[in-house]
Design a protein around this motif. Sequence first.
Motif, short mmCIF file in Angstrom:
data_model
loop_
_atom_site.label_atom_id
_atom_site.label_comp_id
_atom_site.label_asym_id
_atom_site.label_seq_id
_atom_site.Cartn_x
_atom_site.Cartn_y
_atom_site.Cartn_z
N GLN A 128 0.83 -1.21 0.00
CA GLN A 128 0.00 0.00 0.00
C GLN A 128 0.86 1.26 0.00
O GLN A 128 1.75 1.42 0.83
N TYR A 142 0.56 5.31 0.46
CA TYR A 142 -0.18 6.50 0.85
C TYR A 142 0.54 7.67 0.18
O TYR A 142 1.58 8.13 0.67
N SER A 181 -3.59 4.65 -2.42
CA SER A 181 -4.62 5.45 -1.77
C SER A 181 -4.99 6.63 -2.67
O SER A 181 -4.24 6.97 -3.59
N TYR A 201 -9.86 11.32 0.74
CA TYR A 201 -11.01 10.43 0.79
C TYR A 201 -12.32 11.19 0.66
O TYR A 201 -13.40 10.66 0.93
N ASP A 229 -7.96 3.12 -5.27
CA ASP A 229 -8.86 3.21 -4.12
C ASP A 229 -10.21 3.72 -4.61
O ASP A 229 -10.31 4.82 -5.14
N ASN A 275 -2.00 -0.14 8.06
CA ASN A 275 -2.44 0.63 6.90
C ASN A 275 -2.49 2.10 7.30
O ASN A 275 -2.04 2.46 8.38
N HIS A 276 -3.04 2.93 6.42
CA HIS A 276 -3.04 4.37 6.67
C HIS A 276 -3.96 4.79 7.81
O HIS A 276 -3.94 5.95 8.23
N TYR A 312 2.27 -2.36 4.31
CA TYR A 312 2.07 -0.90 4.25
C TYR A 312 3.42 -0.19 4.17
O TYR A 312 4.39 -0.62 4.79
N ARG A 362 1.30 7.99 8.89
CA ARG A 362 1.30 8.91 7.75
C ARG A 362 2.53 9.80 7.68
O ARG A 362 2.61 10.67 6.81
#
Length: 573
Positions: A8, A10, A46, A58, A93, A329-330, A368, A428
């Motif tokens: 993943q 980010y 993402s 998001y 995503d 994950n994020h 991640y 992050r």
Amino acid sequence: WKEVNVYQIYPMSFKDSNGDGIGDIQGIISKLDYLKELGIDVIWLSPIYRSPNFDMGYDISDYCSLDPRYGSIDDMHQLLKAMKERGIKLLMDLVVNHTSHLHPWFLQSSSSKLSPKRDWYIWRPPRIDESGNRHPPNNWDAIWGGSAWEWDENTQEYYLHLYLKEQPDLNWENIEVRRAVHELMRWWLDKGVSGFRMDVINLISKPEGLPDEPLENAGFTVFPVSIPNGPRVHEFLREMNEEVISKYDAMTVGETPWTHDPAILARYVKPSSKELNMVFTFHHVDIDGGVENSWKPIPWKLSSYKQIINKWQTYMHEHEGWNSIFIENHDQGRSLSRFGNDSAEYRSISAKMLAVGQICQGGTIYVYQGEELGMANVPPSWGIEEYKDVATQSYWKAILEKRRENSENPDMSDILKDLRKKARDNARTPVQWDDSPHAGFTSENATPWMRVNDDYTQWNATQQMNDPNSVRFFWKRALAFRKAHPVLIHGSFRLISPSDERVFAIERQHGDVTAIIVINFSGINVNFSFPQDSKIPKGLKLQLSNYENTDETLENISPTLVNLRPYEARVYL
């Protein structure tokens, strides 16, 4: 898709190529060889769509264009071409439970009750009490606090937002909404994307009539429990599969929070369901969070953790399901700081221990960004001003306002301590590429969008690339080892000594191959004895360990004794 290694990214924190302090597509392209060498087959990216960034991308305002901070469509084409040359595939995503409040769909929907897109979102008139006061249509809370309903002065109605008020929920009951989602999926698949990670996909179908939540279930940070896995969610996903996914060689994974029952989630992934390939369950990473307040870390027991893993592993194996294996994950604090030991003495060895714990579970594995480097949570010296996540800041402000009712300058040190363990910001911070200023994430004179973790000079990719004892070198070895031994991906799962609070021991079987995995989750030496009825087969040899070992075989002696050092993990085949 069952045997791939997924990574993943980010994007905001991965790699900045132009010195503006924000990660971008060209930065990703520059690190593809790094990922290929690690053993990565698929990248889950993402959101990089156009967004006002109230929730770090998001909240999408245009699904078919990119946020300029990340690059252009031409950059995206370059990325897809470069990935194809390296045999790496891309998961986008898909965030379609809600959009941004600035998406053209919502701007039209909110313009008038007569708008053709009015019914694309969930609008309701107010409830009026006996005194003539206006109230939201029901008592639902938003996930980060406050009502899940926002009043629109223009049209004199409320709209539903399970997250921020800047993230209005789409009305999936409307066939036009579903067709629009199908169309944007085709748009990306036709560009060469290989599938989707679907954000909170089990929330798209709302309970019929939108009834009040029972009072015992409502409250700050407690999501309405009646919403997940709604009455038409499987119908909607079967339709999506029939109209789109089945027509492409595509991979799908759905995010399905607030669901701790494998029988419920197995419905999404059984081949006969024709919905998704797999889903993310958060049961195991919810173990250190409170029921009433998930931000509050609570002690956890290894026996409880093992039972959770065992439940999902055995149920999915026995019911044609498939697991997604992850621990970071994020949205999660760094696993090393939550489930391992990030002290100088044990950081490396416990990071490797956690890697073994994941590669030895059945399912598809997700790594991640930075996990392969043993990146840890932010240091205790950071103040609240360093935390950028809207969820973190909303939680902080809510607690601060409540405490100010009794004190003008309340002590918030306990909340800051909780955030150092549980805040999403911990995952992050920019990836630590080298020991240059800003860890090589951006140029020396730039200001990164978020502060780099203070430990980057000791913990970075350049330092670990050629160190055979590094966490990254071990991850590379472990991912290759997993692929070489299908028993770890497809085998049955049997828990050994379920009540042991220090050692996680399991048996995996596939065909005529048996794997025995023993993992010491404690910081002390442990003499682990297999139970009398373990029936350990002969000929087991040590194949993978995070320590250098001398005892390379398990003899068929009952009880078999294994001497484990702190955070030691061993895989016998």
